[in-house]
Motif scaffolding. Structure first.
Motif, PDB file in Angstrom:
ATOM      1  N   GLU A   1      23.112  41.868 -18.858  1.00  0.00           N
ATOM      2  CA  GLU A   1      22.674  40.528 -19.277  1.00  0.00           C
ATOM      3  C   GLU A   1      22.716  39.552 -18.111  1.00  0.00           C
ATOM      4  OE1 GLU A   1      24.069  40.337 -23.945  1.00  0.00           O
ATOM      5  OE2 GLU A   1      25.596  40.348 -22.382  1.00  0.00           O
ATOM      6  N   ARG A   2      23.771  39.709 -17.303  1.00  0.00           N
ATOM      7  CA  ARG A   2      23.893  38.822 -16.134  1.00  0.00           C
ATOM      8  C   ARG A   2      22.712  39.042 -15.196  1.00  0.00           C
ATOM      9  NH1 ARG A   2      29.563  40.403 -15.785  1.00  0.00           N
ATOM     10  NH2 ARG A   2      29.142  41.471 -13.823  1.00  0.00           N
ATOM     11  N   ARG A   3      22.384  40.311 -14.969  1.00  0.00           N
ATOM     12  CA  ARG A   3      21.273  40.634 -14.064  1.00  0.00           C
ATOM     13  C   ARG A   3      19.971  40.007 -14.569  1.00  0.00           C
ATOM     14  NH1 ARG A   3      19.129  43.406  -9.985  1.00  0.00           N
ATOM     15  NH2 ARG A   3      21.158  43.855  -9.127  1.00  0.00           N
ATOM     16  N   GLU A   4      19.721  40.156 -15.872  1.00  0.00           N
ATOM     17  CA  GLU A   4      18.483  39.600 -16.457  1.00  0.00           C
ATOM     18  C   GLU A   4      18.406  38.095 -16.228  1.00  0.00           C
ATOM     19  OE1 GLU A   4      18.113  42.925 -20.016  1.00  0.00           O
ATOM     20  OE2 GLU A   4      18.711  40.868 -20.508  1.00  0.00           O
ATOM     21  N   ARG A   5      19.550  37.410 -16.474  1.00  0.00           N
ATOM     22  CA  ARG A   5      19.573  35.949 -16.321  1.00  0.00           C
ATOM     23  C   ARG A   5      19.366  35.531 -14.869  1.00  0.00           C
ATOM     24  NH1 ARG A   5      22.982  31.922 -19.715  1.00  0.00           N
ATOM     25  NH2 ARG A   5      23.246  33.049 -21.653  1.00  0.00           N
ATOM     26  N   VAL A   6      20.075  36.220 -13.962  1.00  0.00           N
ATOM     27  CA  VAL A   6      19.984  35.854 -12.544  1.00  0.00           C
ATOM     28  C   VAL A   6      18.551  36.056 -12.059  1.00  0.00           C
ATOM     29  CG1 VAL A   6      20.773  36.406 -10.200  1.00  0.00           C
ATOM     30  CG2 VAL A   6      22.410  36.365 -12.075  1.00  0.00           C
ATOM     31  N   GLU A   7      17.943  37.179 -12.446  1.00  0.00           N
ATOM     32  CA  GLU A   7      16.569  37.454 -12.001  1.00  0.00           C
ATOM     33  C   GLU A   7      15.603  36.423 -12.571  1.00  0.00           C
ATOM     34  OE1 GLU A   7      17.055  42.243 -11.171  1.00  0.00           O
ATOM     35  OE2 GLU A   7      16.003  41.579 -12.990  1.00  0.00           O
ATOM     36  N   LEU A   8      15.863  36.022 -13.825  1.00  0.00           N
ATOM     37  CA  LEU A   8      14.992  35.031 -14.474  1.00  0.00           C
ATOM     38  C   LEU A   8      15.041  33.697 -13.721  1.00  0.00           C
ATOM     39  CD1 LEU A   8      13.266  34.153 -17.010  1.00  0.00           C
ATOM     40  CD2 LEU A   8      15.425  33.417 -18.011  1.00  0.00           C
ATOM     41  N   VAL A   9      16.260  33.211 -13.444  1.00  0.00           N
ATOM     42  CA  VAL A   9      16.355  31.887 -12.805  1.00  0.00           C
ATOM     43  C   VAL A   9      15.898  31.929 -11.347  1.00  0.00           C
ATOM     44  CG1 VAL A   9      18.108  30.920 -14.350  1.00  0.00           C
ATOM     45  CG2 VAL A   9      18.835  32.140 -12.299  1.00  0.00           C
ATOM     46  N   LEU A  10      16.147  33.043 -10.680  1.00  0.00           N
ATOM     47  CA  LEU A  10      15.653  33.133  -9.295  1.00  0.00           C
ATOM     48  C   LEU A  10      14.125  33.162  -9.285  1.00  0.00           C
ATOM     49  CD1 LEU A  10      18.242  35.501  -7.564  1.00  0.00           C
ATOM     50  CD2 LEU A  10      17.700  33.161  -6.910  1.00  0.00           C
ATOM     51  N   ASN A  11      13.553  33.714 -10.340  1.00  0.00           N
ATOM     52  CA  ASN A  11      12.096  33.702 -10.492  1.00  0.00           C
ATOM     53  C   ASN A  11      11.603  32.279 -10.750  1.00  0.00           C
ATOM     54  OD1 ASN A  11       9.629  35.013 -10.598  1.00  0.00           O
ATOM     55  ND2 ASN A  11       9.674  35.054 -12.849  1.00  0.00           N
ATOM     56  N   ILE A  12      12.345  31.544 -11.590  1.00  0.00           N
ATOM     57  CA  ILE A  12      11.966  30.150 -11.896  1.00  0.00           C
ATOM     58  C   ILE A  12      11.945  29.314 -10.618  1.00  0.00           C
ATOM     59  CG2 ILE A  12      12.798  28.013 -13.015  1.00  0.00           C
ATOM     60  CD1 ILE A  12      13.752  29.786 -15.360  1.00  0.00           C
ATOM     61  N   VAL A  13      12.963  29.515  -9.729  1.00  0.00           N
ATOM     62  CA  VAL A  13      13.013  28.704  -8.502  1.00  0.00           C
ATOM     63  C   VAL A  13      12.176  29.317  -7.375  1.00  0.00           C
ATOM     64  CG1 VAL A  13      15.291  27.745  -9.059  1.00  0.00           C
ATOM     65  CG2 VAL A  13      15.140  29.777  -7.599  1.00  0.00           C
TER      66      VAL A  13
ATOM     67  N   ILE B   1      20.128  25.438  -7.210  1.00  0.00           N
ATOM     68  CA  ILE B   1      19.548  25.007  -8.502  1.00  0.00           C
ATOM     69  C   ILE B   1      19.557  26.176  -9.486  1.00  0.00           C
ATOM     70  CG2 ILE B   1      17.407  24.243  -9.628  1.00  0.00           C
ATOM     71  CD1 ILE B   1      16.884  22.543  -7.059  1.00  0.00           C
ATOM     72  N   ALA B   2      19.229  27.367  -8.979  1.00  0.00           N
ATOM     73  CA  ALA B   2      19.269  28.560  -9.843  1.00  0.00           C
ATOM     74  C   ALA B   2      20.683  28.773 -10.374  1.00  0.00           C
ATOM     75  CB  ALA B   2      18.807  29.791  -9.051  1.00  0.00           C
ATOM     76  N   ARG B   3      21.682  28.567  -9.487  1.00  0.00           N
ATOM     77  CA  ARG B   3      23.087  28.717  -9.918  1.00  0.00           C
ATOM     78  C   ARG B   3      23.429  27.661 -10.973  1.00  0.00           C
ATOM     79  NH1 ARG B   3      27.505  27.778  -5.335  1.00  0.00           N
ATOM     80  NH2 ARG B   3      26.757  25.654  -5.617  1.00  0.00           N
ATOM     81  N   ALA B   4      22.835  26.458 -10.828  1.00  0.00           N
ATOM     82  CA  ALA B   4      23.141  25.376 -11.762  1.00  0.00           C
ATOM     83  C   ALA B   4      22.548  25.623 -13.144  1.00  0.00           C
ATOM     84  CB  ALA B   4      22.634  24.050 -11.193  1.00  0.00           C
ATOM     85  N   ILE B   5      21.438  26.318 -13.211  1.00  0.00           N
ATOM     86  CA  ILE B   5      20.782  26.488 -14.528  1.00  0.00           C
ATOM     87  C   ILE B   5      21.063  27.847 -15.167  1.00  0.00           C
ATOM     88  CG2 ILE B   5      18.950  24.819 -14.033  1.00  0.00           C
ATOM     89  CD1 ILE B   5      17.062  27.210 -13.497  1.00  0.00           C
ATOM     90  N   VAL B   6      21.731  28.747 -14.426  1.00  0.00           N
ATOM     91  CA  VAL B   6      21.861  30.125 -14.913  1.00  0.00           C
ATOM     92  C   VAL B   6      22.692  30.223 -16.193  1.00  0.00           C
ATOM     93  CG1 VAL B   6      23.895  30.839 -13.548  1.00  0.00           C
ATOM     94  CG2 VAL B   6      22.123  32.512 -14.098  1.00  0.00           C
ATOM     95  N   THR B   7      23.607  29.261 -16.392  1.00  0.00           N
ATOM     96  CA  THR B   7      24.428  29.308 -17.621  1.00  0.00           C
ATOM     97  C   THR B   7      23.766  28.528 -18.756  1.00  0.00           C
ATOM     98  OG1 THR B   7      25.665  27.415 -16.815  1.00  0.00           O
ATOM     99  CG2 THR B   7      26.634  29.587 -16.412  1.00  0.00           C
TER     100      THR B   7
END
Lengths: 390, 243
Positions: free
Chosen positions: B140-152, B175-181
């Motif tokens: 789940e963490r991987r999915e979220r991190v990849e999603l937000v890194l894609n967003i930025v 910014i990705a770190r700020a929105i990942v949670t």
């Protein structure tokens, strides 16, 4: 939640020089600590291996060893009749009366004189100590001026090869064999015919010691019988293994105390080094600490991370120190044993206890080195840390 | 995390619980003073105002006017001397240190002027850091991190260390770190202060997108009028008071 371990490991790797120097300092201290313990264990092993649990040695009370011990043949003959003494193959009591004295020989390394133990033995001496193996030549002939020497004596003293002649008790003695017991104290002795030695050393009927084989369960019975007999109560029986261990205690304690003292002084330096390393590491990472706290990592996570970092440095230092110390096992040291005044050769002995104590020692060093900086890091205010205002 | 803190955070995250006025942050009679030796230095003086959900608010003012202090108080990394701060109807000024730490993990995304990335971790690991404090699985963490890194726009730079990224790219990782949670609030302290004009524009555009498309409430401290222009509203501070 703990801060990931790869953060700690990479933080260490990112400061290669300071990490290396701290690890080096700790490994040096562990090396000295382990070496002194190994030496102490080596002496103890050399002496403990000399004796057997099934043999009892008799010496004069308060003689502190065989050298100053004198026991009359009559007394020993009386004890030889004790039924508790096991019988040898030929059905006779399994005992030997021995003469123990010192002579001087020249050392190969320093060309100085060293005290060497001479032990007058009988045939049963070999049967009582089956660990004694001839590695070169042959056994001496009884009644002839022949001797055999321990492997450490051959190695360390001049004119101690097979065929060499050495002079003591106004007599020339030919070396006809070399024996070894794989590192016990016997390897530092010269053996010959006890009856011949008694005559040539003018000992009359006074022996140094008697050794006999018995069931360890009978030891207390023998002890009581000797203590109750007025003709014999100046004699002290001891289990042979314990007797030789006692002979090494003074020296092994001395080395332990000396080694530990040196190690403690060294360790203060190493701990201060670790503290400085950790404080400087924290000073360089104040903003990181503030960021981690802002993200939600708690004080205890920071505390554990920094303590773990110092413990990791200490562990690496510990294993390098032990690894380096393990090479000392190939070295054999020869010196005068304070307990017997004779030359004793021994090796550095890497035992599980040495490894265990070295690890405990380095854990303590790592903890002391890390705890104060780690507490400081964990108590940094988030605001001040983010502003680098600490 | 204790039960009390769980309740506070759950309550705080439950957007449906928000009062009808749609206020996400309510600041009531807030004061903050610092002590330098024997002297009390007032930084914020009796401030009161509300921030609606989905707002993009810029706080402006000269140095020492108290805008960063206010941001720190709203983000729960500092405690007020007096007054109350409600975030999603929860009074965070009543929370203890441990509760606040849990609350920050779940409710606040931080963006700093100098990015504050951990230099020994790569972009992926930096973004994953706040998720390590949640109960999400590795997958789940991987999915979220990849999603937000894609967003930025940095999905191709996951393995890069901060040193290998430009200032603008580092701020994108932050910014990705700020929105990942998926926090309630994003607090940004001079997010363009260390960037060139072009990178600053890109970062502001990204923040605007987060606000418009993901409906993230953003509170930003800035000295840069061009950055402030991108916000919905601006509040000016002077000597610890709203001007």
């Amino acid at each position: 939640m703990l801060i990931p371990i790869n953060y700690t490991i990479r933080s260490l790797l990112s400061r290669k020089l300071t990490t290396f120097l701290t690890v080096f300092g700790i490994s040096l201290v562990v090396f000295v600590f382990a070496a002194s313990l190994m030496l102490s264990y080596g002496i103890e092993k050399a002496m403990t291996d000399t004796g057997s649990e099934n043999n009892v040695i008799l010496t004069r009370k308060a003689s502190q060893g065989e050298l100053a011990s004198q026991i009359s043949r009559d007394a020993l003959n009386e004890i030889a009749n004790f039924p508790e003494i096991e019988k040898s193959k030929d059905g006779t009591p399994f005992f030997t009366m021995e003469l123990y004295t010192l002579i001087n020989l020249y050392k190969k390394a320093t060309n100085s004189m060293g005290n060497v133990t001479i032990r007058g033995v009988a045939e049963k001496s070999f049967e009582l100590r089956p660990q004694v193996k001839l590695i070169k030549g042959r056994k001496f002939s009884y009644g002839k001026n022949e001797i055999i020497v321990g492997s450490n004596i051959e190695e360390r003293f001049k004119s101690c090869k097979i065929g060499s002649v050495i002079k003591f008790a106004n007599t020339n003695w030919t070396i006809v064999g070399i024996f070894s017991t794989d590192g016990s104290g016997f390897d530092s002795e010269i053996w010959g015919d006890v009856n011949l030695f008694m005559t040539l050393f003018n000992r009359g009927t006074i022996y140094s010691s008697m050794t006999f084989k018995t069931n360890p369960k009978n030891f207390e019975i023998v002890k009581q019988k000797i203590a109750k007999d007025k003709r014999l109560n100046y004699i002290e029986p001891k289990i042979e293994k314990h007797f030789y261990k006692e002979q090494s205690e003074m020296m092994s304690s001395f080395i332990s105390v000396l080694g530990t003292s040196i190690t403690i002084i060294f360790s203060i330096g190493a701990v201060i080094g670790a503290i400085i390393t950790m404080y400087s590491s924290i000073a360089n990472r104040v903003v990181e600490i503030g960021t981690l706290r802002a993200l939600g990592f708690k004080r205890r996570s920071i505390l554990i991370a920094f303590l773990f970092e110092c413990m990791l440095i200490s562990f690496i230092g510990c294993f390098i120190g032990i690894f380096a110390a393990s090479f000392l096992q190939v070295i054999t040291i020869s010196t005068t044993n304070f307990g017997t005044f004779s030359e004793l050769a021994f090796s550095f002995e890497l035992t599980l206890d040495v490894i265990k104590y070295s690890i405990i020692f380095s854990v303590i060093m790592g903890f002391i080195g890390g705890v104060f900086p780690a507490v400081r890091a964990s108590f940094l205010s988030i605001i001040n840390a983010l502003r680098m205002d600490v | 995390m204790n039960a009390n803190s769980d309740n506070l955070i759950q309550q705080s995250q439950n957007v449906e619980n928000v009062e009808s006025n749609n206020t996400i942050v309510s600041i009531q009679s807030l004061s903050k003073s610092y002590w330098r030796e024997k002297f009390e230095i007032p930084v914020l003086k009796n401030i009161s105002f509300d921030i609606p959900k989905g707002e993009f608010l810029a706080l402006m003012g000269p140095s020492g006017s108290g805008k960063t202090t206010l941001l720190n108080l709203i983000a729960g990394i500092d405690k007020p001397s007096d007054g109350k701060i409600f975030v999603n109807n929860v009074d965070i000024s009543l929370m203890g240190e441990s509760q606040l730490a849990n609350w920050r993990t779940n409710c606040i995304g931080f963006i700093f002027q100098f990015y504050n990335l951990i230099p020994v971790l790569n972009a992926y690991e930096n973004v994953e850091l706040p998720l390590l404090l949640t109960k999400l699985s590795k997958k789940e963490r991987r999915e979220r991190v990849e999603l937000v890194l894609n967003i930025v726009g940095l999905s191709d730079r996951m393995d890069h260390s901060p040193k290998q990224l430009s200032g603008g790219q580092q701020q994108r990782v932050a910014i990705a770190r700020a929105i990942v949670t998926d926090p309630l609030l994003i607090v940004a302290d001079e997010p363009t202060g260390d960037l060139d004009k072009h990178s600053a524009e890109e970062i502001m555009l990204l923040l605007q997108e987060l606000n418009a498309e993901l409906n993230k409430t953003i509170i930003m401290v800035t000295h840069d009028p061009r950055a402030a222009e991108k916000a919905h509203s601006i509040r000016h501070f002077d000597k610890g008071e709203l001007s």
